[in-house]
Design a protein around this motif. Structure first.
Motif, PDB file in Angstrom:
ATOM      1  N   ASP A 176       0.833  -1.205   0.000  1.00  0.00           N
ATOM      2  CA  ASP A 176       0.000   0.000   0.000  1.00  0.00           C
ATOM      3  C   ASP A 176       0.870   1.258   0.000  1.00  0.00           C
ATOM      4  O   ASP A 176       0.594   2.209  -0.740  1.00  0.00           O
ATOM      5  CB  ASP A 176      -0.939   0.012   1.212  1.00  0.00           C
ATOM      6  N   ALA A 224      -8.182   4.735  -3.668  1.00  0.00           N
ATOM      7  CA  ALA A 224      -9.295   3.821  -3.387  1.00  0.00           C
ATOM      8  C   ALA A 224      -8.814   2.465  -2.900  1.00  0.00           C
ATOM      9  O   ALA A 224      -9.317   1.936  -1.902  1.00  0.00           O
ATOM     10  CB  ALA A 224     -10.164   3.655  -4.639  1.00  0.00           C
ATOM     11  N   ASP A 225      -7.836   1.889  -3.603  1.00  0.00           N
ATOM     12  CA  ASP A 225      -7.420   0.515  -3.316  1.00  0.00           C
ATOM     13  C   ASP A 225      -6.363   0.392  -2.231  1.00  0.00           C
ATOM     14  O   ASP A 225      -6.246  -0.668  -1.614  1.00  0.00           O
ATOM     15  CB  ASP A 225      -6.889  -0.146  -4.593  1.00  0.00           C
ATOM     16  N   HIS A 226      -5.589   1.451  -2.016  1.00  0.00           N
ATOM     17  CA  HIS A 226      -4.466   1.310  -1.089  1.00  0.00           C
ATOM     18  C   HIS A 226      -4.540   2.238   0.123  1.00  0.00           C
ATOM     19  O   HIS A 226      -3.665   2.179   0.982  1.00  0.00           O
ATOM     20  CB  HIS A 226      -3.148   1.527  -1.839  1.00  0.00           C
ATOM     21  N   GLN A 278      -9.400   1.370   1.133  1.00  0.00           N
ATOM     22  CA  GLN A 278      -9.618  -0.064   1.362  1.00  0.00           C
ATOM     23  C   GLN A 278      -8.786  -0.567   2.531  1.00  0.00           C
ATOM     24  O   GLN A 278      -9.263  -1.356   3.344  1.00  0.00           O
ATOM     25  CB  GLN A 278      -9.285  -0.858   0.099  1.00  0.00           C
ATOM     26  N   MET A 314     -10.473   0.568   5.662  1.00  0.00           N
ATOM     27  CA  MET A 314     -11.716  -0.188   5.862  1.00  0.00           C
ATOM     28  C   MET A 314     -11.418  -1.593   6.399  1.00  0.00           C
ATOM     29  O   MET A 314     -12.083  -2.061   7.329  1.00  0.00           O
ATOM     30  CB  MET A 314     -12.505  -0.287   4.542  1.00  0.00           C
ATOM     31  N   ASN A 315     -10.396  -2.232   5.809  1.00  0.00           N
ATOM     32  CA  ASN A 315     -10.024  -3.577   6.272  1.00  0.00           C
ATOM     33  C   ASN A 315      -9.527  -3.550   7.710  1.00  0.00           C
ATOM     34  O   ASN A 315      -9.828  -4.449   8.497  1.00  0.00           O
ATOM     35  CB  ASN A 315      -8.960  -4.178   5.354  1.00  0.00           C
ATOM     36  N   THR A 328     -16.245  -7.481   4.979  1.00  0.00           N
ATOM     37  CA  THR A 328     -16.843  -6.606   3.988  1.00  0.00           C
ATOM     38  C   THR A 328     -18.061  -5.899   4.566  1.00  0.00           C
ATOM     39  O   THR A 328     -18.567  -6.276   5.628  1.00  0.00           O
ATOM     40  CB  THR A 328     -17.295  -7.401   2.750  1.00  0.00           C
ATOM     41  N   LEU A 346     -18.180   1.565   6.549  1.00  0.00           N
ATOM     42  CA  LEU A 346     -17.906   0.709   5.398  1.00  0.00           C
ATOM     43  C   LEU A 346     -18.768   1.096   4.199  1.00  0.00           C
ATOM     44  O   LEU A 346     -18.302   1.068   3.059  1.00  0.00           O
ATOM     45  CB  LEU A 346     -18.114  -0.765   5.760  1.00  0.00           C
ATOM     46  N   ASN A 356     -17.098   2.257   0.789  1.00  0.00           N
ATOM     47  CA  ASN A 356     -17.391   1.573  -0.478  1.00  0.00           C
ATOM     48  C   ASN A 356     -17.956   2.536  -1.514  1.00  0.00           C
ATOM     49  O   ASN A 356     -17.645   2.427  -2.703  1.00  0.00           O
ATOM     50  CB  ASN A 356     -18.379   0.421  -0.261  1.00  0.00           C
ATOM     51  N   ARG A 379     -15.033   4.628  -2.734  1.00  0.00           N
ATOM     52  CA  ARG A 379     -14.192   3.775  -3.578  1.00  0.00           C
ATOM     53  C   ARG A 379     -14.830   3.573  -4.943  1.00  0.00           C
ATOM     54  O   ARG A 379     -14.158   3.624  -5.978  1.00  0.00           O
ATOM     55  CB  ARG A 379     -13.962   2.410  -2.924  1.00  0.00           C
ATOM     56  N   SER A 380     -16.120   3.341  -4.967  1.00  0.00           N
ATOM     57  CA  SER A 380     -16.830   3.131  -6.234  1.00  0.00           C
ATOM     58  C   SER A 380     -16.690   4.339  -7.145  1.00  0.00           C
ATOM     59  O   SER A 380     -16.415   4.208  -8.341  1.00  0.00           O
ATOM     60  CB  SER A 380     -18.299   2.841  -5.946  1.00  0.00           C
TER      61      SER A 380
END
Length: 190
Positions: free
Chosen positions: A63, A85-87, A90, A93-94, A101, A133, A137, A140-141
Motif C-alpha cells: 500500500d 481507493a485501493d491502497h 480499502q 476499511m479492512n 466486507t 464501510l 465503499n 471507492r466506487s
C-alpha cells in the motif's frame, strides 16, 4: 479489366480508408481529451489531497509503495484515484472491520438488531462500522469509476495514434499504387 484500372481503384479505396482513419483518429483524440478533462474537473472539485508518508506509514508495504508516487499531490487523475481507493481507503476499511466486507458487517448488524437482548453499545459500534464501510465503499466506487474512465481515455489516445499511423501507411501505399498505375500494363486475370 486493365491492370492500371485495378491499381487506381485499389489505391483510391486505400486513400478513402486513410481519410476515414484520420477522422477516426481525430475523434479519438477529442474523446481522450474530453474524458481526461472531465475526470480531472470532477476529481479536482472534491479537493482531495493524496496522503503523505506519515499518514500511511502504518499500512502494508504494498500500500505504501502504491501511494508513494502521489504523496501530497491533489487527486486529479485516474491513477491517483485507483491508488487512493485501493491502497488507502480499502486498507483503512479492512483495518476497521478486521477484513470483513460491508455485506458481512451489515448482516451481523441486521441479525444483532433483531435480538432484543443484544448489547446496545455493541449494536451502536457495529452500526457505526456498517456506516463507515458503506461510505468507504461508495467513495471507492466513485474513485474507481474515475479510474476506469481515465483508462478509457488512455485507450482512446492509443487507438488514435494507431489510426494516425494506419492512415499514413495507407496514404503512402495509395500514392505508390497510383504511381504504379501509370506504368502498369496488361489485363488482370479473371
Amino acid at each position: 479489366m486493365k491492370r492500371s484500372a485495378l491499381d487506381r481503384l485499389v489505391s483510391w479505396m486505400g486513400l478513402a480508408l486513410a481519410v476515414v482513419m484520420l477522422l477516426a483518429g481525430g475523434l479519438l483524440v477529442f474523446a481522450s481529451s474530453f474524458i481526461n478533462a472531465q475526470v480531472a474537473d470532477q476529481l479536482s472539485a472534491q479537493k482531495i489531497t493524496m496522503p503523505t508518508s506519515d499518514s500511511y506509514s502504518s499500512l502494508s508495504q504494498a500500500d505504501q509503495d502504491a501511494l508513494a508516487p502521489f504523496a501530497g499531490q491533489p487527486l486529479t487523475n485516474g491513477a491517483q484515484a485507483k491508488a487512493f481507493a485501493d491502497h488507502y481507503i480499502q486498507a483503512h476499511m479492512n483495518a476497521a472491520s478486521g477484513g470483513k466486507t460491508y455485506e458481512e458487517v451489515s448482516g451481523e448488524y441486521t441479525q444483532m438488531s433483531k435480538d432484543t437482548s443484544a448489547d446496545q453499545d455493541e449494536l451502536a459500534k457495529l452500526g457505526a462500522l456498517r456506516q463507515t464501510l458503506f461510505m468507504g465503499n461508495t467513495l471507492r466506487s466513485m474513485l474507481l469509476t474515475a479510474y476506469a474512465f481515465g483508462t478509457m481515455a488512455t485507450v482512446a489516445l492509443i487507438a488514435a495514434i494507431v489510426a494516425f499511423a494506419g492512415a499514413v501507411v495507407l496514404g503512402v501505399l495509395a500514392f505508390l499504387g497510383l504511381r504504379h498505375a501509370k506504368t502498369a500494363e496488361g489485363e488482370v486475370l479473371a
